[in-house]
Motif scaffolding. Sequence first.
Motif, PDB file in Angstrom:
ATOM      1  N   UNK A 202       0.657  -0.938   0.100  1.00 31.36           N
ATOM      2  CA  UNK A 202       0.006  -0.054  -0.080  1.00 31.36           C
ATOM      3  C   UNK A 202       0.790   1.257   0.137  1.00 31.36           C
ATOM      4  N   UNK A 203       0.910   2.106   1.101  1.00 35.75           N
ATOM      5  CA  UNK A 203       1.697   3.519   1.209  1.00 35.75           C
ATOM      6  C   UNK A 203       2.963   3.007   1.765  1.00 35.75           C
ATOM      7  N   UNK A 204       3.112   1.848   2.316  1.00 36.07           N
ATOM      8  CA  UNK A 204       4.207   1.518   3.142  1.00 36.07           C
ATOM      9  C   UNK A 204       5.311   0.526   2.594  1.00 36.07           C
ATOM     10  N   UNK A 205       6.369   0.369   3.096  1.00 32.94           N
ATOM     11  CA  UNK A 205       7.342  -0.741   2.489  1.00 32.94           C
ATOM     12  C   UNK A 205       7.895  -2.028   3.461  1.00 32.94           C
ATOM     13  N   UNK A 206       8.241  -2.538   2.706  1.00 33.91           N
ATOM     14  CA  UNK A 206       8.802  -3.914   3.822  1.00 33.91           C
ATOM     15  C   UNK A 206       9.942  -4.484   3.130  1.00 33.91           C
ATOM     16  N   UNK A 207      10.730  -5.200   3.994  1.00 30.68           N
ATOM     17  CA  UNK A 207      11.914  -5.669   3.470  1.00 30.68           C
ATOM     18  C   UNK A 207      11.575  -7.317   3.372  1.00 30.68           C
ATOM     19  N   UNK A 208      11.750  -7.887   2.182  1.00 29.68           N
ATOM     20  CA  UNK A 208      11.571  -9.268   1.985  1.00 29.68           C
ATOM     21  C   UNK A 208      12.623 -10.081   1.511  1.00 29.68           C
ATOM     22  N   UNK A 209      12.586 -11.272   1.482  1.00 27.34           N
ATOM     23  CA  UNK A 209      13.595 -12.071   1.082  1.00 27.34           C
ATOM     24  C   UNK A 209      12.903 -13.050   0.086  1.00 27.34           C
ATOM     25  N   UNK A 210      13.333 -13.271  -0.980  1.00 28.20           N
ATOM     26  CA  UNK A 210      13.343 -14.103  -2.065  1.00 28.20           C
ATOM     27  C   UNK A 210      13.946 -15.404  -2.220  1.00 28.20           C
TER      28      UNK A 210
ATOM     29  N   UNK B 278       8.523 -15.614  -1.286  1.00 32.66           N
ATOM     30  CA  UNK B 278       8.879 -14.199  -0.674  1.00 32.66           C
ATOM     31  C   UNK B 278       8.401 -14.754   0.816  1.00 32.66           C
ATOM     32  N   UNK B 279       9.448 -13.954   1.732  1.00 31.42           N
ATOM     33  CA  UNK B 279       9.157 -14.131   3.208  1.00 31.42           C
ATOM     34  C   UNK B 279       9.522 -12.467   3.710  1.00 31.42           C
ATOM     35  N   UNK B 280       8.656 -11.955   4.367  1.00 29.37           N
ATOM     36  CA  UNK B 280       8.726 -10.825   4.901  1.00 29.37           C
ATOM     37  C   UNK B 280       9.393 -10.777   6.084  1.00 29.37           C
ATOM     38  N   UNK B 281      10.603  -9.664   5.928  1.00 28.08           N
ATOM     39  CA  UNK B 281      11.384  -9.938   7.261  1.00 28.08           C
ATOM     40  C   UNK B 281      10.914  -8.618   8.200  1.00 28.08           C
ATOM     41  N   UNK B 282      10.693  -7.627   7.608  1.00 29.54           N
ATOM     42  CA  UNK B 282       9.959  -6.437   8.431  1.00 29.54           C
ATOM     43  C   UNK B 282       9.364  -5.505   7.581  1.00 29.54           C
ATOM     44  N   UNK B 283       8.236  -5.176   8.296  1.00 30.96           N
ATOM     45  CA  UNK B 283       7.095  -4.035   7.757  1.00 30.96           C
ATOM     46  C   UNK B 283       7.654  -2.729   8.418  1.00 30.96           C
ATOM     47  N   UNK B 284       7.816  -1.765   7.546  1.00 30.77           N
ATOM     48  CA  UNK B 284       8.262  -0.421   8.040  1.00 30.77           C
ATOM     49  C   UNK B 284       7.405   0.210   8.956  1.00 30.77           C
ATOM     50  N   UNK B 285       5.872   0.150   8.575  1.00 28.72           N
ATOM     51  CA  UNK B 285       5.011   0.855   9.196  1.00 28.72           C
ATOM     52  C   UNK B 285       4.698   0.122  10.553  1.00 28.72           C
ATOM     53  N   UNK B 286       4.935  -1.152  10.867  1.00 26.13           N
ATOM     54  CA  UNK B 286       5.104  -2.065  12.185  1.00 26.13           C
ATOM     55  C   UNK B 286       6.250  -1.586  13.089  1.00 26.13           C
ATOM     56  N   UNK B 287       7.313  -1.160  12.307  1.00 21.30           N
ATOM     57  CA  UNK B 287       8.643  -1.087  12.732  1.00 21.30           C
ATOM     58  C   UNK B 287       9.038   0.361  13.344  1.00 21.30           C
ATOM     59  N   UNK B 288       8.465   1.294  12.938  1.00 16.24           N
ATOM     60  CA  UNK B 288       8.392   2.517  13.214  1.00 16.24           C
ATOM     61  C   UNK B 288       7.449   3.393  12.545  1.00 16.24           C
ATOM     62  N   UNK B 289       6.730   4.267  13.532  1.00  8.90           N
ATOM     63  CA  UNK B 289       5.940   5.262  13.317  1.00  8.90           C
ATOM     64  C   UNK B 289       6.262   6.398  12.514  1.00  8.90           C
ATOM     65  N   UNK B 290       7.456   6.883  12.701  1.00  7.72           N
ATOM     66  CA  UNK B 290       7.744   8.161  12.334  1.00  7.72           C
ATOM     67  C   UNK B 290       8.209   8.343  10.721  1.00  7.72           C
ATOM     68  N   UNK B 291       7.569   8.231   9.843  1.00  9.66           N
ATOM     69  CA  UNK B 291       7.530   8.320   8.682  1.00  9.66           C
ATOM     70  C   UNK B 291       8.788   7.783   7.962  1.00  9.66           C
ATOM     71  N   UNK B 292       8.999   6.465   8.357  1.00  8.14           N
ATOM     72  CA  UNK B 292      10.373   5.919   8.123  1.00  8.14           C
ATOM     73  C   UNK B 292      10.139   5.205   6.563  1.00  8.14           C
ATOM     74  N   UNK B 293      11.619   5.016   5.975  1.00  7.94           N
ATOM     75  CA  UNK B 293      11.601   4.321   4.866  1.00  7.94           C
ATOM     76  C   UNK B 293      12.947   3.564   4.678  1.00  7.94           C
ATOM     77  N   UNK B 294      12.718   2.532   3.931  1.00  8.26           N
ATOM     78  CA  UNK B 294      14.109   1.590   3.608  1.00  8.26           C
ATOM     79  C   UNK B 294      14.768   2.439   2.463  1.00  8.26           C
ATOM     80  N   UNK B 295      15.882   2.943   2.386  1.00  9.66           N
ATOM     81  CA  UNK B 295      16.716   3.439   1.385  1.00  9.66           C
ATOM     82  C   UNK B 295      17.596   2.446   0.588  1.00  9.66           C
TER      83      UNK B 295
END
Lengths: 218, 650
Positions: free
Chosen positions: B50-58, B65-82
């Motif tokens: 949706x509007x957020x990001x996740x780090x996955x391993x394929x 696909x396996x989700x390692x972390x979802x940014x929205x659940x990990x931090x509430x402060x407008x976070x992003x994986x660069x």
Amino acid sequence: MLLISNNQVNRSFRSTLPLIALVALSAWLMPTVLAQRVTAPPLLTPDAVQPLERKNGYVLLQLDVSGVAPSMEIAQISQSASRMPAADASVPRGAKRMQIDLTDRKKGLYLMQLAPGWYQITQVNAPYYNLPFQVDTGGEVRWRFVVQHAKTSYAGLLRINKERSRDSVNVTFLNRIATAHDDIRDQLGPVLAAAPLVMGRGLRDDFLIDFRRTEDAP
Amino acid sequence: MKRSLVVALALFCAISVWPMSASEFFVAPDMLAARLSPDGKSVAAIVGIDADQALVVIDTDSGERRTLLEVAQFSENDAALLSATWLDDATIAALFSEIRTGVKDLLDTRRNRYLLVIRVPSDTTAAPEVLSVRTSGTLVDPLPDAPGEFLYAKSGLLSRVYRLNVNGLGGYKAKLSRMSKIDGGQFVRSNEVAQVDGYALRWFMAPGGQPRAVLGFNERAFTLMAFEGVDATRELKRWDAQSLADDDEGLRLLPIEAADGVDRFYCLDVNAETQNSIYLMDYAADEYELIYTSSENDIVELILSQTDNRLVGVSVLEDGQLRHTYFDPEVQAAQSATDSSTLRTNISQSRAGDRTLSYMETHNQPGQFWLTSTSGVRRLLGGRSPHLDGRLSGKLVEGQVSVEGLSIPYLLTLPKSSAPAPLVVMPHGGPIDVFDTRYFDETTQFLTARGYAVLRVNFRGSGGYSKAFMEAGKREYGGLMLTDIHAAAREAMARPDIDAGRVAVFGASYGGYAATMLAIEHPQVYRCAVTVAGLADINLFLGHTDFTERQQDWAREYIGDTVNDYDMLKSISPISRIDRLQRPIFVMHGALDDVVDIEHAYRLRHWLDWHQKTYDWFVFKDGTHSFSTVEQVVELHDKVVTYLDRQLSL
């Protein structure tokens, strides 16, 4: 003719040197010392505006400012409203620097009576508690406005953004004459009847002139 | 049975010809970035949810696909994986950014960046362990051959590189006990790999993590220092900051990549107008040789051999596309066979060299991440917009038109249609040094999917070609730039597959300006115009207080001087010519646009009203200059295509 030896001249000069230096320093500092920081005439909403004094004109400002104690400082750079100062013209030393307190000003239109002439917005202050945000705009032709006698001169929209970072705040002085035209007409009707609206920006803008020309066209 | 087949066939036909709506077409991107693990068995990918990001391993064998972390659940402060990279076969380092909460009302502010280190459990049902490096710095080398270790640099008055061990790191935002130290107390002398006085700008490391050299800045000079042990002790070259800025002629070779040999580097001449040459410089011997020169285009990237850091090719921006040129004739031949409208880039390779992860996109295929192996297996791992895969069937035609002796390239995208298609001329924004590419462009493909042919013109002033071509656009805002666009439109209209009676012009920013001007000047061609965030008054644009001194100088050179050229700039502004407009126009603008202020739209509307012209009007209440959210993009395209359909009777 009074003849004196070289030694006497030198000695005499040496003895007066501290005094000359002091006088020179004072002369140099005097305008700065004398550059009074004075309170500007009141900045009023259209419903509270006072009739123009005989020699004055209105400057029309739009404000959209936030922060705990925003303010701006203006100074007159030329008393002639008809002649645009050079782009590199600076505020004369000793000119009065008028402080305009913008605290708790609601978003909207404001009028202030000023003597005709060109003015420079020299500084905009947007402090945030102990963070002294300030923008020096003294050398910028885009931060000038002109006040014409018996006219309402549109200067622009001063915006101090609410969003800011720890080391910067966005401050702009926008030309919104067309965007605000309906509001100006609705809120300043009686004022404009006595003091017609003219463009008062530091840079040339023909919008109102062209607007009038088409209005006057048959 | 027969009846249900007919119904199914009818349904299939209806779906396949039913035009995609903007909300179906424009969705948040799926896969944004990917990296292959050293053993080639897994891919770490940053994906959109949706509007957020996740780090996955394929899993590269099964595609699971396996989700390692979802940014929205990990931090509430407008976070992003660069970005994400593998430290070893089971550990990923991800650059993570989040807004640090400020004082009340100080909406700040500061964006913090952390290096997250994620241990990927072999048990697919187990939760990953998320560690972090709290000390600010940058990852210098993942040391893929040293499991659990990596090189990390701190830059300051004294810059250092440390060899860190993942085992010493603490959990992300875990409270420190009295017994524990930040980052396990690893930033100590015994872990130092390299150090230099001054700010390190670029570390050059040998395979295995040994420091070779560092380009740093100290005491108003740039220095290239070579290492003998931990300390950078041997100065290879010094450049005074002032001398780098001087106008005098001569080579100024700054190192870009380390070559073979201790003191040899691949360099670009930063003093050259166009950085189109690569030099091999031996700083110790003070000798250099020119080893490659492209025609007249900037070299964007050096392509190095993974095994010995040898230069094997270059990437150059040429004719509006990224061209990879390889020095090996065989590799070059394979590369040349690639269609020019295909962007293909190798991202990473397995340690053994048997698996390669690459990125590919074409004009009608959004970006995809592919895994190829030496055994010939090719597997699609994901893409930016998988919902569009295989659904876009437009055809790209490249052409050129000559205008006053200058060849103007254009890109015409045609819908799959048996009847002549209505044409949308779509000038790009910018306009200087900006250009349209042959690769995937969402707006173009959306309009093509809706039955329109779309013409994009790289008019003079555009980037991606040559400096001379870009400079040909100087002070041609309302002149030859518009002539170029119109000439290309006339050529496209002469094609039998274009319906010359149904042509519209639509653009944003400068493109909106061009759309308005072209509709005014050529009503016999353009049946309507759409301007989004368009300039209406060039003098107003140039008078904006946000322009820095440098930007003002640039604008005076490329556009004009609002003080001295006021009348000329006024004469080429839409507000001065709008009385001649004979065609309907749709004016759209973002209320929060801080590049082209909304005053432009109001001025245009004022004169449209005054001259009693036909127009549509829409203000995006939360719109900026870039229309960055998916919702805004959908709304914009929905309104544009509805308007075009109405005006061109589609």
